[in-house]
Each structure stands twice: as structure tokens, then as C-alpha cells.
Design an enzyme around this catalytic site. Structure first.
Site, PDB file in Angstrom:
ATOM      1  N   SER A 102       1.500  -4.779  18.005  1.00 47.77           N
ATOM      2  CA  SER A 102       1.348  -3.383  17.207  1.00 47.77           C
ATOM      3  C   SER A 102       1.517  -2.071  17.763  1.00 47.77           C
ATOM      4  O   SER A 102       2.342  -1.832  18.591  1.00 47.77           O
ATOM      5  CB  SER A 102       0.251  -3.570  16.275  1.00 47.77           C
ATOM      6  OG  SER A 102       0.190  -2.634  15.216  1.00 47.77           O
ATOM      7  N   ASP A 243       4.119 -10.593   7.841  1.00 42.05           N
ATOM      8  CA  ASP A 243       3.595  -9.455   8.288  1.00 42.05           C
ATOM      9  C   ASP A 243       3.908  -8.341   7.319  1.00 42.05           C
ATOM     10  O   ASP A 243       5.188  -7.939   7.192  1.00 42.05           O
ATOM     11  CB  ASP A 243       4.223  -9.042   9.771  1.00 42.05           C
ATOM     12  CG  ASP A 243       3.515  -7.699  10.357  1.00 42.05           C
ATOM     13  OD1 ASP A 243       2.968  -6.755   9.515  1.00 42.05           O
ATOM     14  OD2 ASP A 243       3.453  -7.630  11.530  1.00 42.05           O
ATOM     15  N   HIS A 271       0.131  -9.717  10.137  1.00 38.85           N
ATOM     16  CA  HIS A 271       0.175  -8.769  11.012  1.00 38.85           C
ATOM     17  C   HIS A 271      -1.234  -8.973  11.725  1.00 38.85           C
ATOM     18  O   HIS A 271      -2.475  -8.392  11.628  1.00 38.85           O
ATOM     19  CB  HIS A 271       0.048  -7.331  10.518  1.00 38.85           C
ATOM     20  CG  HIS A 271       0.063  -6.278  11.370  1.00 38.85           C
ATOM     21  ND1 HIS A 271       1.326  -6.038  12.102  1.00 38.85           N
ATOM     22  CD2 HIS A 271      -0.940  -5.536  11.867  1.00 38.85           C
ATOM     23  CE1 HIS A 271       1.003  -4.815  12.931  1.00 38.85           C
ATOM     24  NE2 HIS A 271      -0.180  -4.405  12.811  1.00 38.85           N
TER      25      HIS A 271
END
Length: 290
Positions: A102, A243, A271
Site C-alpha cells: 500500500s 481489493d 486490501h
């Protein structure tokens, strides 16, 4: 036995742990926004080390036992990137395999663009093409991408949690667990496991609320998307089919703009840090490039 170490980096103290032999190729794990190194599971790190890597995980500034700042502190995404580079300098590591999740993936991209000599390989997990978390890549006119389209999978969006008192241990742990579950999928760890992780995160953190605010304000730094074509390091993109923060357009765009990048879909993953159910695939992909 793994022991936490404090090192001076860029005028602050950074807490880190290492796994494996110093003589093996170094691999730096870069966590997500306001995330300490606790999110990289101990066993996951040990398995990477068993695959012949000298694994380094660390607490971003304002997380874990690294230097904490008051809410509203002014630092930037560039500072977060320089912390990663400064840590490698402190360890005497000229270049490393970078694995970023991320926000960590955005920082890894920036390092690969601005300091290419520091990158052996690049692994980008659950991230985007150098954009902020609310940005969607412009795909107009983009030709077909040579990657497998994720299968259609029903996605159930869990209700978002309300305002959390991050200074209260019970409330913060519950908030973290709810947040992880809301972003996850069928392989996300069960509640007892998540609570243990959340408790560890809380107990090692000075001020979760301040860290979350400060990292959000710091952001990802100036966009580097237009410079990603200059990346020469072998690049692997790992992305969950569930995600919702960075839908499929994001990894496809990364695969399009980074020369030779390889996109691998993680079926049933949201995610999140790759859950144990997909470790076999993830580890083999990360350890594949020598």
C-alpha cells in the site's frame, strides 16, 4: 531469536528487526500507512529468510517504537522514503530487494525512480501507480494489458466503523480488528488472531491517533507515475482480487507503465497484508528473482 534494535536515522530513532544471515541478499519490508512492522507476520519473515534473504522490517516514524510525533506534526512522504533509505545506510546495505505494501508500495516506487541503484528487485503489494489513496489512474486510450483478468467474485462491503478513541486500548483494538475485516476477504485471519495482532500494535505504539493523522497528512509525496517507465529493476505486482481500496485498474496501470512488470492476482484477497492462505504463492513469487 529476533531482537528489536534502535538505530539513529535522519535525526530520529527507527526500530527494526532482522531475520536470517547478513551475508544473504537484503530484503526490506515497507509497511502501509501508519503501520508498524508488526503487520509483517513473524513466521512470514522467517520463511523469507529461509528462502535465502536477509530480511529487514521496521517501524515507520510515528509507529511502533520508532520516534513518535505529536498530532499535526509536519513531515512528508519524502521523509518516510528517506527513513527507509537511511535505515539501509545505517545497516551498511547499498541495495536491497524492496517489498512494499500500500503506502509502502508507493514509497518503494519512489525509491526505484529516484534512487534506482538502491533497488535489486521491486515487489508492489496492494498499491497504485504512484497516486494517492483516493485517486484513480487515467486509463483513457490505454491498450490491452497482458495480464489475466481477475474472476468475477461477489464482494460484500462490511459497514465502516464509527469514530474510534485510539487512546483507549479496548476501543483501539476493536477498531483495528473491524478495519482489517472491512478491507479483507475470506482468508483474513479470524477475530482471535486479529485481536492478538491489534493488541501487539497498540502496546508497541505511542499514539495511534496521532500516527494515523500524521501519516495521512504526509501523503505519498509528489506523483511519480509519469516517471515509472524509467524503472529498470525487475518488478512484481501482487494484488488481491477483492481489493476495494485499489480496484483492478490500479495494478493494471502499474503493469502497463513499469517496463517488464509482472502482475499476479491473489484470489480472494482484499486490501491487506497477504494472509497465510496465500503465503505459498506470495513467497514463491517474491523469492523467485535471485
Amino acid at each position: 531469536m529476533v531482537t528489536e534494535t534502535m538505530m539513529p536515522v535522519n535525526g530520529i530513532q527507527v526500530c527494526l528487526e532482522t531475520f536470517g544471515e547478513r551475508t544473504d541478499p537484503p530484503l526490506l519490508l515497507i509497511a502501509g500507512e501508519a503501520s508498524s512492522m508488526d503487520w509483517w507476520d513473524d513466521e512470514f519473515c522467517r520463511r523469507l529468510a529461509a528462502g535465502g534473504r536477509f530480511v529487514i522490517r521496521y517501524d515507520h516514524r510515528d509507529t511502533g517504537r520508532s520516534t513518535a510525533f505529536p498530532a499535526g506534526a509536519a513531515y512528508s512522504g519524502a521523509d518516510l522514503m528517506n527513513d527507509a533509505l537511511g535505515l539501509l545506510d545505517a545497516l551498511g546495505v547499498p541495495a536491497a530487494h524492496l517489498v512494499g505494501l500500500s503506502l509502502g508500495g508507493a514509497l518503494a516506487q519512489r525509491i526505484a525512480v529516484e534512487h534506482p541503484h538502491r533497488v535489486l528487485t521491486l515487489t508492489l503489494i496492494a498499491t497504485s501507480a504512484g497516486l494517492g489513496p483516493d485517486s484513480v489512474p487515467v486509463l483513457a486510450g490505454v491498450g490491452p494489458v497482458a495480464v489475466r483478468t481477475p474472476p468475477a467474485t461477489e464482494v460484500r462491503v462490511r459497514p465502516a466503523t464509527g469514530e474510534v478513541d485510539w487512546s483507549d486500548r479496548r476501543a483501539a483494538v476493536a477498531g483495528l480488528v473491524a478495519e482489517i475485516k472491512s478491507r479483507g476477504g475470506p482468508f483474513t485471519p479470524d477475530d482471535p488472531q486479529l485481536r492478538r495482532l491489534a493488541e501487539r500494535v497498540f502496546d508497541r505504539s505511542a499514539d495511534l491517533g496521532a500516527a494515523r493523522l500524521n501519516h495521512r497528512r504526509a501523503g505519498y509525496g509528489a506523483p511519480v507515475r509519469d516517471r515509472l517507465a524509467a524503472i529498470e529493476a525487475p518488478t512484481l505486482i501482487l494484488h488481491g482480487t477483492l481489493d476495494q481500496r485499489f480496484p483492478a485498474e490500479h495494478p493494471r496501470e502499474l503493469a502497463r507503465v513499469i517496463p517488464g512488470a509482472r502482475l499476479v492476482w491473489l484470489e480472494g484477497v482484499g486490501h491487506e497484508v497477504p494472509p497465510r492462505a496465500v503465503w505459498g504463492r506470495v513467497l514463491s513469487e517474491i523469492l523467485g528473482p535471485a
